[in-house]
Design an enzyme around this catalytic site. Structure first.
Site, PDB file in Angstrom:
ATOM      1  N   GLU A  64      97.506  39.518 -64.963  1.00 55.63           N
ATOM      2  CA  GLU A  64      97.485  38.054 -65.028  1.00 55.63           C
ATOM      3  C   GLU A  64      96.098  37.444 -64.921  1.00 55.63           C
ATOM      4  O   GLU A  64      95.840  36.374 -65.500  1.00 55.63           O
ATOM      5  CB  GLU A  64      98.379  37.469 -63.920  1.00 55.63           C
ATOM      6  CG  GLU A  64      99.872  37.601 -64.156  1.00 55.63           C
ATOM      7  CD  GLU A  64     100.466  38.887 -63.631  1.00 55.63           C
ATOM      8  OE1 GLU A  64     101.693  38.997 -63.562  1.00 55.63           O
ATOM      9  OE2 GLU A  64      99.681  39.823 -63.291  1.00 55.63           O
ATOM     10  N   GLY A 109     105.204  39.723 -65.472  1.00 53.47           N
ATOM     11  CA  GLY A 109     106.565  39.483 -65.014  1.00 53.47           C
ATOM     12  C   GLY A 109     107.492  40.658 -65.235  1.00 53.47           C
ATOM     13  O   GLY A 109     108.476  40.841 -64.517  1.00 53.47           O
ATOM     14  N   GLU A 168     106.939  42.909 -62.341  1.00 55.19           N
ATOM     15  CA  GLU A 168     107.568  42.261 -61.193  1.00 55.19           C
ATOM     16  C   GLU A 168     109.084  42.420 -61.221  1.00 55.19           C
ATOM     17  O   GLU A 168     109.726  42.638 -60.187  1.00 55.19           O
ATOM     18  CB  GLU A 168     107.173  40.780 -61.165  1.00 55.19           C
ATOM     19  CG  GLU A 168     105.701  40.570 -60.830  1.00 55.19           C
ATOM     20  CD  GLU A 168     105.260  39.124 -60.977  1.00 55.19           C
ATOM     21  OE1 GLU A 168     104.840  38.529 -59.972  1.00 55.19           O
ATOM     22  OE2 GLU A 168     105.335  38.586 -62.107  1.00 55.19           O
ATOM     23  N   ALA A 171     105.387  37.448 -69.136  1.00 55.99           N
ATOM     24  CA  ALA A 171     105.982  36.127 -69.294  1.00 55.99           C
ATOM     25  C   ALA A 171     105.615  35.576 -70.668  1.00 55.99           C
ATOM     26  O   ALA A 171     104.674  36.040 -71.317  1.00 55.99           O
ATOM     27  CB  ALA A 171     105.482  35.184 -68.202  1.00 55.99           C
TER      28      ALA A 171
END
Length: 258
Positions: free
Chosen positions: A133, A110, A113, A65
Site C-alpha cells: 500500500e 486487501g 488481509e 482493493a
C-alpha cells in the site's frame, strides 16, 4: 444471488470465490458487502460445517482493493471504508466454523488481509503475498498492520509493509503466513481435505478453540480466563460424553454438535 461472488456447498463445505477475474478479483465496496452476506450464510446455514474463500481464475486470489474507488473518497469516507473491511474480516476471523483461504495467485493489499483473516491459509506455488500500500501513499486498512505482525512477527512485518516487497508461497510458508503450499491443481483438494478432517471432530470444541485462540490477540480479554470458561463449558455438552465414551470403548466418535 451474488454479482461479484460464486458459491457452492458440497460435503458441508461452502466454497466462496471472489468472481472479478478481469479485475484480478479486486475488492470494491460491492464485493465487501456481498462477502459479508456470504459469511452470514456460513454462520447461519446448518448445512455448512466450514468454508473456503478463494479467487476465480488462475492469476489472483485477490490482487488488492479497487484503487479507482479511492480517488474520490474524503477522510470520513476513507474511515467508513476501513470500518467496513474491519467488520467483514472480523466476522471471518471470529466465525465459529473454520474458514480457510485457498490462495490461488496474487494476495496483495486487501487480498492479503482477507487471507490473514481466515483461520488458516493454503497457497498454490504461484501465489504471491504482500502489503504494497505504501506504493500508493496509503497503508493497510483492513487489519493488515495487526494480523501480519501476529502471523510473522514485528520485524519482518515492518519490513514487508515499509518496502512493499512481495514474497512467494514458499517464503510465506517458512514465515508462517501460509500453512501449506501445493500445485494449483491440488490447492482446493488439499484445502478441502483439511476441512473434512476437522469435520470429524466435535463442532462445539472447534468453535471454542477458535474463540480461545482469538482471545490471545485481544488487549481487553484475558485469554487464560477465556480458556478456563470454554473448557468448563465442554462439560455441559453431549459431544464430550460421546467423545469420552468412544475413547473408552475404542470406537470412532459420532459428534452431533450438542
Amino acid at each position: 444471488m451474488y454479482k461479484t461472488l460464486t458459491t457452492n456447498i458440497k460435503d458441508g463445505i461452502m466454497e466462496i470465490a471472489i468472481n472479478r477475474p478481469d479485475k484480478l478479483n479486486a475488492l470494491n465496496q460491492e464485493v465487501m458487502k456481498e462477502l459479508a452476506l456470504a459469511v452470514d450464510e456460513v454462520y447461519k446455514n446448518e448445512a455448512v460445517r466450514s468454508a473456503i474463500i478463494t479467487g476465480t481464475g488462475p492469476k489472483a486470489f485477490v490482487a488488492g482493493a479497487d484503487i479507482s474507488e479511492f480517488l474520490s473518497l474524503s477522510t470520513d469516507q476513507g474511515a467508513d471504508l476501513a470500518k467496513l473491511g474491519h467488520m467483514v474480516f472480523q466476522r471471518i476471523e471470529e466465525s465459529p466454523k473454520p474458514i480457510a483461504a485457498a490462495v490461488n495467485g496474487f494476495a496483495l493489499g486487501g487480498g492479503c488481509e482477507l487471507a490473514m483473516a481466515c483461520h488458516f491459509r493454503v497457497a498454490s506455488d504461484n501465489a504471491k503475498f504482500g502489503q504494497p500500500e505504501v506504493n500508493l501513499g496509503i497503508i493497510p486498512g483492513y487489519g493488515g498492520t495487526q494480523r501480519l505482525v501476529q502471523l510473522i512477527g514485528k520485524g519482518k512485518a515492518m519490513e514487508l509493509m515499509m518496502t512493499a516487497d512481495l514474497i512467494g508461497a514458499e517464503e510465506a510458508r517458512q514465515l508462517g503466513l501460509a500453512n501449506h503450499v501445493t500445485t494449483p491443481e491440488e490447492l482446493l483438494p488439499k484445502t478441502r481435505s483439511i476441512l473434512l478432517k476437522i469435520h470429524e471432530k466435535a463442532p462445539l470444541a472447534i468453535a471454542k478453540v477458535i474463540k480461545c485462540v482469538n482471545a490471545n490477540f485481544k488487549f481487553d480479554v484475558d485469554g487464560f480466563k477465556t480458556e478456563i470458561a470454554e473448557f468448563a463449558g465442554c462439560f455441559a455438552t453431549q459431544d464430550l460424553q460421546e467423545g469420552a465414551a468412544a475413547f473408552i470403548e475404542k470406537r470412532k466418535p459420532v459428534f452431533k454438535g450438542e
